[in-house]
Design a protein around this motif. Sequence first.
Motif, PDB file in Angstrom:
ATOM      1  N   LYS A   1     -25.743  -9.769 -72.510  1.00 22.50           N
ATOM      2  CA  LYS A   1     -26.520  -8.548 -72.376  1.00 22.50           C
ATOM      3  C   LYS A   1     -26.399  -7.291 -71.692  1.00 22.50           C
ATOM      4  N   ARG A   2     -25.737  -6.678 -71.005  1.00 22.10           N
ATOM      5  CA  ARG A   2     -25.701  -5.802 -70.587  1.00 22.10           C
ATOM      6  C   ARG A   2     -24.965  -4.545 -71.541  1.00 22.10           C
TER       7      ARG A   2
ATOM      8  N   ASN B   1     -26.514  -4.900 -74.511  1.00 19.16           N
ATOM      9  CA  ASN B   1     -27.978  -5.081 -76.015  1.00 19.16           C
ATOM     10  C   ASN B   1     -28.653  -4.231 -74.701  1.00 19.16           C
ATOM     11  N   ASP B   2     -28.292  -4.026 -73.838  1.00 18.61           N
ATOM     12  CA  ASP B   2     -29.498  -3.512 -72.885  1.00 18.61           C
ATOM     13  C   ASP B   2     -29.062  -1.856 -72.889  1.00 18.61           C
TER      14      ASP B   2
END
Length: 389
Positions: A257-258, A260-261
């Motif tokens: 997720k990091r 993507n963020d």
Amino acid sequence: MTTLVGLNIVIAAVLGVLALLCAAASVTLGRNATLAWVSGALVNGTVQTLILTFGAGTAIEFFSAAVLAPLGFLLAGQAIAALVPGLPGRRMVIATVATLSATAVMLCWFGAPIAAQAAAFELACIVAMLDAAWRLQQRAFGQSHLLTALTIMVYVLAGFTVLRLAALPVHIGADVTFLSFSRSGSEALFLSAASLLTPIIIILLLARVITATIETFQHQSEHDSLTGLFNRRMMDAMTAEYGRSGAVIFCDIDHFKRVNDLYGHEAGDQVIRSFALLLNHSGHVAGRIGGEEFALLLPGCAAQEAADIAESIRIAFHQLTHATLPEDERLSASFGVAVHKASEPVRKAFARADSALYAAKAAGRNRVVVHNPHGHVPGTGSYGEQRAA
């Protein structure tokens, strides 16, 4: 004569309907290039049939033979080129066919002997057909029964055209007109052969398009569109009746997720593809079972062997650089390994591997954990055994 005219009208109507169906199917299937070119060839055949019916004995009949006949073979060749892509372009072939057709028209305009006129447009047809047959032979001959049959039929039709060209000096004299040539016995024989072979070629071509479309849809239903690996549904189907002992590996990209963020979803997709490529290169059945979650099936593998494979993938991924990320950015993945017996469903091993994967992430990520029902203590470093209950 009336019967022949009626038959030609029926043939023209059938070709026209087939052209419309192919055009509609091409649009429905996302502008399928092969079907679009087949539709064009069928329209061309419809026009030719109508000209032969209502324009016999006129200059337009010669135009049909000199221009539309080679054009029809060019369109069919374009359909074949779309069916077996990857070979050199057809510009030289198209230019040659166009030049020969134009030469035939010019020879007619200046009153050259019919033999010379006919030879020009016969050569145009032969060049177009041989190009189509060559393309099929280079990429498809022997790989598919349909394509092999299609290749043979195109070569046979080209062979008849070569014989027709070779027979021109024998059957055409200096005083022969195009009308008498087009009504000669040898021409009638060729047209009969062409009338028999052309529908077979069209049917084989359409059958191959249908088969390829079915294969494409089947592949899409079984594979993940982003990575090309098997999807979850297919992985479940393959393990439903496994009947062999072995091991399974569950893996998950750490802190995805990091990625993507910080760097965007395009960068995240590239990371997923890179990881999937490593799994694919392992030589084992691999599937994407979630967003950044993957599984490997290893029939006949023991726990230690499966753990070694997982460790090699872990190291390779951690050392990998990604074009969409900073050069010094290194990512990691966690792995859970479980074995299963031939007598038990593989889905139970999936559950154990998933539990081992959870333990690997809970222990700090970037490690391999083997499910062990005896409660071994985790080893030091990134590669250890742990009970994952």
